[in-house]
Motif scaffolding. Structure first.
Motif, PDB file in Angstrom:
ATOM      1  N   THR A   1       0.825  -1.216   0.000  1.00  0.00           N
ATOM      2  CA  THR A   1       0.000   0.000   0.000  1.00  0.00           C
ATOM      3  C   THR A   1       0.859   1.266   0.000  1.00  0.00           C
ATOM      4  O   THR A   1       0.499   2.264  -0.622  1.00  0.00           O
ATOM      5  CB  THR A   1      -0.948   0.009   1.214  1.00  0.00           C
TER       6      THR A   1
ATOM      7  N   TRP B   1       1.044 -10.122  -1.903  1.00  0.00           N
ATOM      8  CA  TRP B   1       1.312  -8.691  -1.797  1.00  0.00           C
ATOM      9  C   TRP B   1       2.804  -8.388  -1.934  1.00  0.00           C
ATOM     10  O   TRP B   1       3.177  -7.321  -2.423  1.00  0.00           O
ATOM     11  CB  TRP B   1       0.787  -8.141  -0.473  1.00  0.00           C
TER      12      TRP B   1
ATOM     13  N   ALA C   1      -7.289   0.556  -0.299  1.00  0.00           N
ATOM     14  CA  ALA C   1      -6.794  -0.714  -0.834  1.00  0.00           C
ATOM     15  C   ALA C   1      -6.472  -1.679   0.296  1.00  0.00           C
ATOM     16  O   ALA C   1      -6.738  -2.891   0.195  1.00  0.00           O
ATOM     17  CB  ALA C   1      -5.552  -0.469  -1.692  1.00  0.00           C
TER      18      ALA C   1
END
Length: 410
Positions: A99, A154, A124
């Motif tokens: 992020t 991620w 997000a």
């Protein structure tokens, strides 16, 4: 502690020294060790490092320490919600890095205003947490497996978003950088100390009146006053130290407001009581008609949101985001902060202030090591040892053979 349990402990205490010791064991079984061990460890760490290097408790170092705890502490605060239902979120370290990179790329490479890019990054994080929660709560996949896979994903997305550059530098005088660089003047620190002290006193008095009216055990006015004085001394001493350097850091103020707000949500709202109820007994919560699935999804949303917010604060310290960010070490520190502060891995026990206390312990070790010029590997080893002790203590406090059984009769 429930009303019957308070009455039970009261009867034990009236039986003299033996009763008092039995009451302590009863509290251990029903409420765990709480924050006391972490506070003892923190005092020990500060004493040792101050002896080894007098600069440790200097206003400059303590001010920097108060800012250093914020990023990781925010992530740990969100993780507390997941731990309270007896689950785990292993994706927060990688998600915070992703992020933060999303914010940097949107702002630097695509010209998006910082505030909008930051809001999209936090959104997000919330969406990523919701996805974890849906897979866990709706599909029945173990939280360990879901979040482990998400963390790997991620980490990959972090490298993809940053692309070939590997590192993105954003404005070191912009909105996000200001979050950790700005300090308020002298009146703000003392004003915050007065506000914290006064709020605690009036809140404690209100709880005391409520418990008295309901017939439950309640603290005396003298006891509340003594606690208020102790808190006031700590708060005003901290304000005085911060004012000797640059004043009250904006990052610390944000951290305190978030922790206090989430603590109120957990302890004073129906939603918070539902979270604790699921940690105590999921089946009992389901039979009571509580919104089990919705709450289980929501705690992962909180965790994802706080991971994104913490990632922005971590990036704010250096005004950079890089593909080589140590997300695994960050994850270990986050879990350690929550558990060391007193949150149980078995669910149903803990507070958001636990994360603040735990990360203060961990970051104090890091700060002391840096002053002494020691390697980071030693810090990791010490953190691992403290975490292991905290986990063992948490596990042992759940075993009824340690002392008085929680359901014993007098």
């Amino acid at each position: 502690m429930s009303t019957p349990s308070r009455a039970f402990v009261g009867r034990l205490r009236r039986q003299g020294v033996r009763g008092f010791l039995d009451a302590r064991r009863h509290n251990l079984l029903t409420g765990g060790l709480g924050p006391v061990p972490a506070m003892v460890v923190l005092i020990l760490i500060w004493t040792v490092f101050q002896i080894l290097d007098p600069r440790f408790l200097s206003p400059r170092n303590l001010s920097n320490l108060s800012v250093d705890i914020v990023g990781t502490g925010l992530i740990a605060t969100g993780l507390v919600f997941v731990l309270l239902i007896g689950e785990i979120d292993l994706s927060v370290g990688a998600l915070s890095g992703f992020t933060a990179s999303l914010f940097a790329v949107l702002n630097v490479h695509h010209g998006m205003p910082e505030v909008l890019a930051a809001l999209l990054a936090v959104a997000a994080g919330c969406a990523a947490g919701a996805l974890n929660g849906v897979i866990f709560a709706r599909m029945g996949v173990a939280s360990f497996a879901v979040t482990l896979a998400a963390g790997l994903g991620w980490s990959g997305m972090l490298a993809i978003v940053l692309g070939g550059s590997g590192t993105v530098f954003f404005d070191d005088e912009g909105f996000v950088a200001t979050l950790t660089s700005y300090h308020f003047g002298r009146p703000a620190a003392y004003g915050l100390a007065a506000l914290v002290t006064g709020t605690y006193f009036f809140a404690a008095r209100q709880r005391s009146r409520y418990h008295r009216a309901s017939g439950a055990a309640f603290p005396s006015t003298r006891r509340i006053a003594a606690r208020t004085v102790a808190l006031g001394l700590i708060a005003f001493a901290g304000a005085a130290v911060l004012n000797q350097y640059r004043g009250l850091p904006l990052a610390l103020l944000i951290f305190l407001l978030v922790v206090a707000g989430l603590d109120y949500c957990l302890r004073r709202t129906t939603y918070g009581r539902t979270v604790y109820a699921q940690g105590g007994s999921l089946e009992a919560a389901r039979r009571a008609g509580l919104h089990v699935v919705a709450v289980r999804i929501s705690v992962f949303m909180v965790s994802g949101t706080m991971a994104a917010l913490g990632g922005l604060l971590l990036a704010s310290r250096t005004s950079t985001v890089g593909a080589g960010s140590p997300t695994l070490i960050l994850l270990v520190n986050v879990v350690a902060a929550a558990v060391i502060g007193g949150t149980s891995l078995f669910g149903g026990r803990g507070r958001t202030w636990s994360a603040m206390l735990g990360i203060l312990v961990i970051q104090s070790v890091a700060s002391g090591m840096a002053l002494l010029g020691l390697r980071g590997a030693i810090q990791i080893t010490i953190t691992a040892g403290i975490l292991l002790i905290a986990v063992i203590a948490d596990s042992l406090s759940r075993r009824p053979h340690l002392g008085l059984r929680a359901d014993a009769r007098v």
